[in-house]
Design an enzyme around this catalytic site. Structure first.
Site, PDB file in Angstrom:
ATOM      1  N   GLU A  78       7.331  13.501 -29.738  1.00 36.43           N
ATOM      2  CA  GLU A  78       7.318  12.524 -30.825  1.00 36.43           C
ATOM      3  C   GLU A  78       6.148  11.559 -30.608  1.00 36.43           C
ATOM      4  OE1 GLU A  78      10.581   9.607 -30.735  1.00 36.43           O
ATOM      5  OE2 GLU A  78      11.442  10.785 -29.115  1.00 36.43           O
ATOM      6  N   CYS A 110      13.893  12.700 -29.557  1.00 34.80           N
ATOM      7  CA  CYS A 110      14.075  13.191 -28.179  1.00 34.80           C
ATOM      8  C   CYS A 110      14.736  14.567 -28.130  1.00 34.80           C
ATOM      9  CB  CYS A 110      14.890  12.188 -27.375  1.00 34.80           C
ATOM     10  SG  CYS A 110      14.124  10.576 -27.297  1.00 34.80           S
ATOM     11  N   HIS A 232      20.621  13.615 -21.690  1.00 35.51           N
ATOM     12  CA  HIS A 232      19.372  12.958 -22.100  1.00 35.51           C
ATOM     13  C   HIS A 232      19.414  11.540 -21.520  1.00 35.51           C
ATOM     14  CE1 HIS A 232      16.240  11.106 -24.308  1.00 35.51           C
ATOM     15  NE2 HIS A 232      17.021  10.460 -25.150  1.00 35.51           N
ATOM     16  N   LYS A 241      27.113   6.197 -19.234  1.00 39.20           N
ATOM     17  CA  LYS A 241      28.117   5.808 -20.244  1.00 39.20           C
ATOM     18  C   LYS A 241      28.742   7.043 -20.869  1.00 39.20           C
ATOM     19  CE  LYS A 241      25.897   1.507 -21.714  1.00 39.20           C
ATOM     20  NZ  LYS A 241      26.243   0.397 -22.540  1.00 39.20           N
ATOM     21  N   ASN A 274      11.586   6.662 -19.453  1.00 36.01           N
ATOM     22  CA  ASN A 274      11.942   7.530 -20.573  1.00 36.01           C
ATOM     23  C   ASN A 274      10.819   8.515 -20.890  1.00 36.01           C
ATOM     24  OD1 ASN A 274      13.171   8.588 -22.810  1.00 36.01           O
ATOM     25  ND2 ASN A 274      13.322   6.658 -23.934  1.00 36.01           N
TER      26      ASN A 274
HETATM   27  N1  COA Z   1      23.529  -7.513 -13.595  1.00 35.76           N
HETATM   28  C1  COA Z   1      24.034  -6.303 -13.937  1.00 35.76           C
HETATM   29  N2  COA Z   1      24.106  -5.867 -15.225  1.00 35.76           N
HETATM   30  C2  COA Z   1      23.606  -6.667 -16.192  1.00 35.76           C
HETATM   31  C3  COA Z   1      23.065  -7.935 -15.892  1.00 35.76           C
HETATM   32  C4  COA Z   1      23.016  -8.336 -14.524  1.00 35.76           C
HETATM   33  N3  COA Z   1      22.516  -9.528 -14.153  1.00 35.76           N
HETATM   34  N4  COA Z   1      22.663  -8.494 -17.066  1.00 35.76           N
HETATM   35  C5  COA Z   1      22.962  -7.623 -18.061  1.00 35.76           C
HETATM   36  N5  COA Z   1      23.538  -6.508 -17.526  1.00 35.76           N
HETATM   37  C6  COA Z   1      23.982  -5.307 -18.223  1.00 35.76           C
HETATM   38  C7  COA Z   1      24.730  -5.567 -19.512  1.00 35.76           C
HETATM   39  O1  COA Z   1      26.079  -5.900 -19.250  1.00 35.76           O
HETATM   40  C8  COA Z   1      24.557  -4.245 -20.221  1.00 35.76           C
HETATM   41  O2  COA Z   1      25.450  -3.309 -19.673  1.00 35.76           O
HETATM   42  P1  COA Z   1      26.377  -2.398 -20.640  1.00 35.76           P
HETATM   43  O3  COA Z   1      25.437  -1.686 -21.582  1.00 35.76           O
HETATM   44  O4  COA Z   1      27.062  -1.489 -19.713  1.00 35.76           O
HETATM   45  O5  COA Z   1      27.254  -3.345 -21.354  1.00 35.76           O
HETATM   46  C9  COA Z   1      23.154  -3.819 -19.798  1.00 35.76           C
HETATM   47  O6  COA Z   1      22.823  -4.599 -18.639  1.00 35.76           O
HETATM   48  C10 COA Z   1      22.093  -4.062 -20.854  1.00 35.76           C
HETATM   49  O7  COA Z   1      22.204  -5.385 -21.272  1.00 35.76           O
HETATM   50  P2  COA Z   1      22.022  -5.744 -22.792  1.00 35.76           P
HETATM   51  O8  COA Z   1      22.181  -7.218 -22.937  1.00 35.76           O
HETATM   52  O9  COA Z   1      22.908  -4.875 -23.630  1.00 35.76           O
HETATM   53  O10 COA Z   1      20.505  -5.340 -22.960  1.00 35.76           O
HETATM   54  P3  COA Z   1      19.556  -5.394 -24.208  1.00 35.76           P
HETATM   55  O11 COA Z   1      20.104  -6.210 -25.319  1.00 35.76           O
HETATM   56  O12 COA Z   1      18.226  -5.798 -23.645  1.00 35.76           O
HETATM   57  O13 COA Z   1      19.486  -3.879 -24.742  1.00 35.76           O
HETATM   58  C11 COA Z   1      18.881  -1.553 -24.729  1.00 35.76           C
HETATM   59  C12 COA Z   1      19.387  -2.747 -23.900  1.00 35.76           C
HETATM   60  C13 COA Z   1      18.929  -0.293 -23.881  1.00 35.76           C
HETATM   61  C14 COA Z   1      19.762  -1.358 -25.953  1.00 35.76           C
HETATM   62  C15 COA Z   1      17.407  -1.840 -25.143  1.00 35.76           C
HETATM   63  O14 COA Z   1      16.615  -1.811 -23.995  1.00 35.76           O
HETATM   64  C16 COA Z   1      16.849  -0.900 -26.160  1.00 35.76           C
HETATM   65  O15 COA Z   1      16.935  -1.155 -27.349  1.00 35.76           O
HETATM   66  N6  COA Z   1      16.237   0.245 -25.739  1.00 35.76           N
HETATM   67  C17 COA Z   1      15.628   1.194 -26.646  1.00 35.76           C
HETATM   68  C18 COA Z   1      16.634   2.054 -27.396  1.00 35.76           C
HETATM   69  C19 COA Z   1      17.263   3.115 -26.572  1.00 35.76           C
HETATM   70  O16 COA Z   1      16.834   3.420 -25.481  1.00 35.76           O
HETATM   71  N7  COA Z   1      18.341   3.720 -27.085  1.00 35.76           N
HETATM   72  C20 COA Z   1      19.050   4.759 -26.378  1.00 35.76           C
HETATM   73  C21 COA Z   1      19.685   5.783 -27.227  1.00 35.76           C
HETATM   74  S1  COA Z   1      18.613   7.105 -27.637  1.00 35.76           S
END
Ligand code: COA
Length: 387
Positions: A78, A110, A232, A241, A274
């Site tokens: 992609e 992906c 993936h 998860k 990734n």
């Molecule tokens: N210690 C341990 N864990 C911590 C922490 C700390 N100090 N602070 C936060 N976390 C955990 C959160 O609890 C969360 O865990 P959970 O998902 O099990 O609940 C995780 O870290 C991520 O925190 P979050 O606040 O949800 O992160 P974010 O708002 O920055 O978003 C993604 C994370 C992955 C959604 C973001 O990076 C993203 O949009 N990525 C691109 C899209 C993607 O990869 N999608 C995947 C599907 S194809």
């Protein structure tokens, strides 16, 4: 007739970013990145590395006989470099493959690598005397200081598909689900992905549950029939998860074994990040090379997810002597010999990119690293070179 993966290779740029340093620079807690997201390092691709150079590097294992016998090369990506000409043709040239070959590129986020692998399997079923080269190559870019920055990465996985595969025999058991949703996409005017992060995570899990449930109904198999599951891995916590949703179906000993195999599958991704289309297969390679507890005859389940979205669950069976097809020491060396970039240098490298425009461009030779590089663009033609 057995059809499957006979050889597998990987490539990643010679530069990386330490995610603890990135967390500090962005004002985040490092544990969010290393535990919450499950990533330690991230590959950084200079502009001299693209899906062509990475894809060709990943397939560096080909013998002269392989080159002669390959009748199909498909690139799943992609991060296309041209709207018309397939990246497979540039790779075909760099690898000096036989001209008597189909070369094309496939896209579905992906999922593209899996689409390419399934096309290769069907091709070999129709042409058992030939081989097919599948390349899953991508550079994941979300943007500096963006929500997805911690889930960037770059690299490629190449797989040689043939009859009598020495590594993994693909089973004819795929369950595939498609549906148009907007969880992640990239409009043509930008090289940065747009993602609804939480929504894409939910959709990934929903597609896994749907395909895994249907797979069990259609095949009569359950989790006890699998030695390991591979997912993936846009970031390693995502796969964890999904795994956790399946685990309650088996006893504690089986849960522990599946978790240990999964942990092995995360090791390369933790250091590279990734790969989009290549992520599932990087996880598979990591598990095969670092696990040490798998044996011939084991069934491995694979879940592929491409936003937009397509999900596919299928399985593959480990073949006798599979260990001889692996290159753990070389891959460890590849990762250990990379150069770490400070955050400021990563930002400069990230910003120096081949322009979306007709002007000539010269890539910075400071970041040239082999075996293949894009030296620049002249008269709107990309210039590649073997170092
Ligand atoms: N210690 C341990 N864990 C911590 C922490 C700390 N100090 N602070 C936060 N976390 C955990 C959160 O609890 C969360 O865990 P959970 O998902 O099990 O609940 C995780 O870290 C991520 O925190 P979050 O606040 O949800 O992160 P974010 O708002 O920055 O978003 C993604 C994370 C992955 C959604 C973001 O990076 C993203 O949009 N990525 C691109 C899209 C993607 O990869 N999608 C995947 C599907 S194809």
């Amino acid at each position: 007739m057995k059809i499957g993966i006979d050889q597998i290779g990987m490539a990643t740029p010679a530069f990386y970013l330490d995610l603890i340093e990135l967390a500090q620079a962005r004002g985040d807690e490092p544990e969010k990145y290393t535990i919450g997201i499950g990533q330690d390092q991230q590959a950084v691709a200079p502009s001299s590395q693209d899906i062509v150079t990475l894809g060709a590097s990943a397939a560096n294992f080909l013998s002269a006989t392989d080159r002669e016998q390959i009748g199909l090369i498909v690139v799943g990506t992609e991060t296309g470099i041209d709207a018309s000409k397939a990246s497979a043709l540039y790779i075909h040239d760099l690898l000096e493959l036989s001209p008597w070959c189909r070369a094309l590129e496939i896209k579905e986020a992906c999922y593209g690598g899996t689409a390419a692998l399934m096309m290769a399997r069907d091709f070999i079923a129709a042409h058992p005397q030939q081989k097919a080269l599948v390349i899953a190559a991508d550079i994941a870019r979300y943007g500096l200081a963006s929500g997805g920055e911690v889930t960037q990465g770059a690299g490629a996985v190449a797989m040689l598909v043939s009859t009598s595969p020495r590594l993994l025999a693909l089973q004819d058991d795929s369950v595939v689900k498609s549906g148009s949703i907007m969880d992640f996409w990239r409009p043509q005017y930008t090289d940065l992905a747009l993602a609804k992060g939480k929504y894409s995570t939910e959709q990934y899990l929903a597609f896994f549950q749907a395909t895994w449930t249907r797979y069990q109904v259609e095949t009569g198999l359950d989790l006890n029939d699998f030695a390991a599951l591979c997912f993936h891995l846009p970031y390693t916590k995502m796969g964890l998860k999904a795994l956790r949703t399946a685990l309650p179906a088996v006893d504690e000993a089986k849960q522990a074994a599946l978790k240990a195999h999964f942990e092995a599958s995360c090791q390369y991704s933790r250091r590279i990040g990734n790969l989009y289309t290549g992520s599932l297969y990087l996880g598979l390679l990591s598990m095969l090379e670092l696990d040490g507890h798998l044996q011939a005859g084991d069934r491995i389940g694979l879940f592929s997810y491409g936003s937009g979205a397509v999900g596919e669950f299928f399985s593959a069976e480990l073949q006798p002597g599979f260990e001889q097809q692996l290159h753990a020491v070389a891959h460890q060396h590849l990762l250990d010999s990379r150069q770490r970039l400070a955050v400021a240098e990563y930002e400069a490298v990230f910003t120096d990119k081949v322009p979306y425009g007709p002007k000539d461009y010269q890539a910075n030779s400071k970041y040239f690293a082999g075996p293949f590089v894009l030296t620049g663009v002249t008269d709107q033609e990309r210039q590649y070179q073997r170092l």
